[in-house]
Design a protein around this motif. Structure first.
Motif, short mmCIF file in Angstrom:
data_model
loop_
_atom_site.label_atom_id
_atom_site.label_comp_id
_atom_site.label_asym_id
_atom_site.label_seq_id
_atom_site.Cartn_x
_atom_site.Cartn_y
_atom_site.Cartn_z
N GLY A 140 99.52 -65.01 54.62
CA GLY A 140 99.00 -63.75 55.15
C GLY A 140 98.39 -63.92 56.52
N GLN A 141 97.62 -64.97 56.71
CA GLN A 141 97.00 -65.22 58.01
C GLN A 141 98.05 -65.52 59.08
N ILE A 142 99.03 -66.30 58.72
CA ILE A 142 100.10 -66.63 59.67
C ILE A 142 100.87 -65.36 60.05
N THR A 143 101.11 -64.50 59.07
CA THR A 143 101.82 -63.25 59.35
C THR A 143 101.02 -62.36 60.29
N VAL A 144 99.70 -62.27 60.08
CA VAL A 144 98.85 -61.46 60.95
C VAL A 144 98.84 -62.02 62.37
N VAL A 145 98.69 -63.32 62.51
CA VAL A 145 98.68 -63.94 63.84
C VAL A 145 100.02 -63.74 64.53
N PHE A 146 101.11 -63.93 63.82
CA PHE A 146 102.44 -63.73 64.38
C PHE A 146 102.61 -62.28 64.85
N GLY A 147 102.12 -61.33 64.05
CA GLY A 147 102.19 -59.92 64.43
C GLY A 147 101.39 -59.61 65.68
N ILE A 148 100.21 -60.22 65.81
CA ILE A 148 99.38 -60.01 66.99
C ILE A 148 100.07 -60.57 68.23
N VAL A 149 100.67 -61.73 68.11
CA VAL A 149 101.37 -62.34 69.25
C VAL A 149 102.54 -61.46 69.69
N ILE A 150 103.33 -60.99 68.74
CA ILE A 150 104.48 -60.13 69.07
C ILE A 150 103.99 -58.82 69.69
N ARG A 201 98.04 -62.82 77.44
CA ARG A 201 97.24 -63.97 77.09
C ARG A 201 95.84 -63.55 76.65
N ASP A 202 95.27 -62.56 77.33
CA ASP A 202 93.91 -62.13 77.06
C ASP A 202 93.80 -61.10 75.93
N ALA A 203 94.93 -60.66 75.40
CA ALA A 203 94.91 -59.60 74.38
C ALA A 203 94.20 -60.07 73.11
N GLY A 204 94.27 -61.35 72.80
CA GLY A 204 93.65 -61.84 71.59
C GLY A 204 92.19 -62.20 71.71
N ARG A 205 91.66 -62.12 72.91
CA ARG A 205 90.26 -62.48 73.13
C ARG A 205 89.37 -61.27 72.90
N ALA A 206 88.22 -61.51 72.37
CA ALA A 206 87.26 -60.40 72.13
C ALA A 206 86.32 -60.25 73.29
#
Length: 82
Positions: free
Chosen positions: A9-19, A77-82
């Protein structure tokens, strides 16, 4: 519940965020370039808004497109940073 299910589940969420962030940066860059014909044909259009695939190289890059492309890559690159 097996721990492996949590990891999947975590890998799927991270993969979705990257895409999603890569696709968003691609669309932002295409809009910043004014959807020029040199970007290539869009994959499809939604209400007249062209949608491009982010993982396919599009068209030729000249001096003006290179700086805009770099800004788009920094946004991804910065999309995942809070």
């Amino acid at each position: 519940m097996f721990p492996a299910k949590i990891y999947v589940g975590q890998i799927t969420v991270v993969f979705g965020i990257v895409i999603a962030s890569t696709w968003g940066a691609t669309q932002w860059t295409a809009a910043a370039l004014g959807f020029q014909g040199r970007l290539g044909a869009p994959w499809f259009a939604v209400s007249g808004y062209p949608v491009y695939l982010p993982w396919l190289p599009r068209g030729e890059q000249d001096g003006s497109g290179a700086s805009t492309m770099m800004r788009g890559l920094r946004r991804a690159r910065d999309a995942g940073r809070a």
